[in-house]
Scaffold this active site. Structure first.
Site, PDB file in Angstrom:
ATOM      1  N   ASN A   1       0.863  -1.177   0.000  1.00  0.00           N
ATOM      2  CA  ASN A   1       0.000   0.000   0.000  1.00  0.00           C
ATOM      3  C   ASN A   1       0.903   1.231   0.000  1.00  0.00           C
ATOM      4  O   ASN A   1       1.449   1.604   1.032  1.00  0.00           O
ATOM      5  CB  ASN A   1      -0.887  -0.048   1.259  1.00  0.00           C
ATOM      6  CG  ASN A   1      -1.765   1.182   1.386  1.00  0.00           C
ATOM      7  OD1 ASN A   1      -1.850   1.995   0.484  1.00  0.00           O
ATOM      8  ND2 ASN A   1      -2.426   1.312   2.534  1.00  0.00           N
TER       9      ASN A   1
ATOM     10  N   LYS B   1       0.090   4.223  -0.454  1.00  0.00           N
ATOM     11  CA  LYS B   1      -0.609   5.404   0.070  1.00  0.00           C
ATOM     12  C   LYS B   1      -0.391   6.617  -0.849  1.00  0.00           C
ATOM     13  O   LYS B   1      -0.229   6.449  -2.056  1.00  0.00           O
ATOM     14  CB  LYS B   1      -0.174   5.670   1.513  1.00  0.00           C
ATOM     15  CG  LYS B   1      -0.323   4.414   2.390  1.00  0.00           C
ATOM     16  CD  LYS B   1      -0.197   4.656   3.851  1.00  0.00           C
ATOM     17  CE  LYS B   1      -0.366   3.341   4.589  1.00  0.00           C
ATOM     18  NZ  LYS B   1      -0.338   3.477   6.027  1.00  0.00           N
TER      19      LYS B   1
ATOM     20  N   GLU C   1      -5.953  -4.902  10.688  1.00  0.00           N
ATOM     21  CA  GLU C   1      -4.958  -3.842  10.820  1.00  0.00           C
ATOM     22  C   GLU C   1      -5.270  -2.991  12.055  1.00  0.00           C
ATOM     23  O   GLU C   1      -5.995  -1.973  11.937  1.00  0.00           O
ATOM     24  CB  GLU C   1      -4.989  -2.931   9.587  1.00  0.00           C
ATOM     25  CG  GLU C   1      -4.536  -3.583   8.317  1.00  0.00           C
ATOM     26  CD  GLU C   1      -3.902  -2.547   7.382  1.00  0.00           C
ATOM     27  OE1 GLU C   1      -2.770  -2.777   6.957  1.00  0.00           O
ATOM     28  OE2 GLU C   1      -4.523  -1.512   7.119  1.00  0.00           O
TER      29      GLU C   1
ATOM     30  N   SER D   1       2.938  -1.988  10.569  1.00  0.00           N
ATOM     31  CA  SER D   1       4.381  -1.967  10.857  1.00  0.00           C
ATOM     32  C   SER D   1       5.089  -3.276  10.500  1.00  0.00           C
ATOM     33  O   SER D   1       6.030  -3.685  11.192  1.00  0.00           O
ATOM     34  CB  SER D   1       4.630  -1.594  12.329  1.00  0.00           C
ATOM     35  OG  SER D   1       4.180  -0.284  12.574  1.00  0.00           O
TER      36      SER D   1
ATOM     37  N   GLU E   1      -7.276   4.767   7.475  1.00  0.00           N
ATOM     38  CA  GLU E   1      -6.989   6.169   7.132  1.00  0.00           C
ATOM     39  C   GLU E   1      -8.169   6.778   6.383  1.00  0.00           C
ATOM     40  O   GLU E   1      -8.414   7.982   6.465  1.00  0.00           O
ATOM     41  CB  GLU E   1      -5.687   6.251   6.318  1.00  0.00           C
ATOM     42  CG  GLU E   1      -4.481   6.013   7.212  1.00  0.00           C
ATOM     43  CD  GLU E   1      -3.242   5.507   6.492  1.00  0.00           C
ATOM     44  OE1 GLU E   1      -3.192   5.541   5.256  1.00  0.00           O
ATOM     45  OE2 GLU E   1      -2.318   5.065   7.199  1.00  0.00           O
TER      46      GLU E   1
ATOM     47  N   HIS F   1      -9.868   1.113   4.588  1.00  0.00           N
ATOM     48  CA  HIS F   1      -8.616   1.342   5.315  1.00  0.00           C
ATOM     49  C   HIS F   1      -8.881   2.357   6.434  1.00  0.00           C
ATOM     50  O   HIS F   1      -9.650   3.300   6.255  1.00  0.00           O
ATOM     51  CB  HIS F   1      -7.537   1.857   4.353  1.00  0.00           C
ATOM     52  CG  HIS F   1      -6.184   1.856   4.974  1.00  0.00           C
ATOM     53  ND1 HIS F   1      -5.789   2.821   5.873  1.00  0.00           N
ATOM     54  CD2 HIS F   1      -5.142   1.002   4.860  1.00  0.00           C
ATOM     55  CE1 HIS F   1      -4.548   2.553   6.278  1.00  0.00           C
ATOM     56  NE2 HIS F   1      -4.144   1.442   5.677  1.00  0.00           N
TER      57      HIS F   1
ATOM     58  N   GLY G   1       1.905   2.355  10.876  1.00  0.00           N
ATOM     59  CA  GLY G   1       2.860   3.456  10.757  1.00  0.00           C
ATOM     60  C   GLY G   1       3.534   3.861  12.055  1.00  0.00           C
ATOM     61  O   GLY G   1       4.129   4.933  12.146  1.00  0.00           O
TER      62      GLY G   1
HETATM   63  P1  PGA Z   1       2.410   0.384   7.760  1.00  0.00           P
HETATM   64  O1  PGA Z   1       0.973   0.596   7.082  1.00  0.00           O
HETATM   65  O2  PGA Z   1       2.998  -0.883   7.214  1.00  0.00           O
HETATM   66  O3  PGA Z   1       3.184   1.610   7.372  1.00  0.00           O
HETATM   67  O4  PGA Z   1       2.186   0.288   9.235  1.00  0.00           O
HETATM   68  C1  PGA Z   1       0.120  -0.486   6.862  1.00  0.00           C
HETATM   69  C2  PGA Z   1      -1.157   0.011   6.236  1.00  0.00           C
HETATM   70  O5  PGA Z   1      -1.569   1.132   6.497  1.00  0.00           O
HETATM   71  O6  PGA Z   1      -1.788  -0.712   5.434  1.00  0.00           O
END
Ligand code: PGA
Length: 258
Positions: A7, A9, A165, A210, A96, A94, A171
């Site tokens: 991803n 983003k 998740e 992460s 976000e 997601h 993140g």
């Molecule tokens: P990350 O993000 O690996 O940076 O923690 C995962 C995600 O948002 O799908």
């Protein structure tokens, strides 16, 4: 089978996305046991990344899509447009995007719209740190699953992916414990089958939060974890290659066992 979903983003322009996609292709070239890799660039890079990965086993996904087929929805992208540009996958729900105001009801609409276009949805669920601390995590995940999947009609052979998740792991550099992910996946599978009575032909359960080259192996080694959804570490080729290596190690060990 192990999935590695990248991803990206809201990172990388078209040229950088293509360069990273080519790097991923180089990383898998000549290998026997390759995981199923899905690259999810920004909308603007989907077309060029699609060309870059043509004739390879690497697949393409979008990071979201709108719920409508077409019409006066300025700024939206429909599932058929996502399909048209070469994506077979789409991330839906997601955290976000939920944080930007996407409701459970909207996520359900998007899911239904994506299924009509025969896209494979990668549905994300996860609890906040506060919900985790107050012991509500399981209820939160069940509520999200109920809102998303209850009574859902799906075509035969439709593939679906559900990524657990936890928001506190995205993140942050703090990943969930492998045992906790396995437990949550078990709860999710059980809830879908026995409470919601949705029987998917093919449903894959991922973990995201992460994941990087150093910690991917113990997740991928678990039989019940079908793959990982990777954000930050998918932007760095060396890190991403390390995650592919971990998956390859698991797949090679599995193929030697049978
Ligand atoms: P990350 O993000 O690996 O940076 O923690 C995962 C995600 O948002 O799908």
């Amino acid at each position: 089978m192990k999935y590695i979903v990248a991803n990206w983003k809201m990172h990388l322009g078209v040229r950088e996305s293509v360069a990273l996609a080519r790097g991923v292709l180089r990383s898998v070239r000549g290998r026997d046991e390759v995981p199923d890799i899905v690259l999810c660039p920004a909308f603007t890079s989907l077309g060029e990344v699609h060309k870059a990965i043509a004739r390879s086993k690497v697949q393409l996904g979008a990071q979201s899509c709108g719920p409508a087929k077409s019409g006066a929805y300025t700024g939206e992208i429909s599932p058929s447009m996502v399909r048209d540009v070469g994506s077979q996958f789409v991330i839906i729900g997601h955290s976000e995007r939920r944080a930007m105001g996407e409701s459970d009801a909207l996520i359900r609409q998007k899911l239904e719209a994506a299924l009509v276009q025969k896209l494979t949805p990668i549905v994300c669920v996860g609890e906040t740190p506060e919900q985790r601390e107050s012991g509500e995590a399981i209820d939160v995940i069940r509520d999200q699953l109920r809102a998303t999947f209850e009574g859902l009609k799906m075509g035969r052979k439709q593939k679906i992916m559900i990524a657990y998740e936890p928001i506190w792991a995205i993140g942050t550099g703090v990943h969930a414990e492998v045992a906790d992910v396995v437990e949550m996946h078990t709860i999710m599978r059980d809830f879908l089958a026995n409470e919601l009575r949705v029987n998917f032909d093919q449903c894959f359960f991922l973990y995201g939060g992460s994941v990087n080259a150093d910690n991917a192996y113990p997740f991928l080694r678990e039989q019940s974890i079908d793959g990982v959804l990777v954000g930050g570490a998918s932007l760095k080729l060396r890190q991403f290659k390390g995650i592919i290596d971990a998956a390859q190690e698991v797949l090679t060990a599995q193929s030697q066992r049978v």
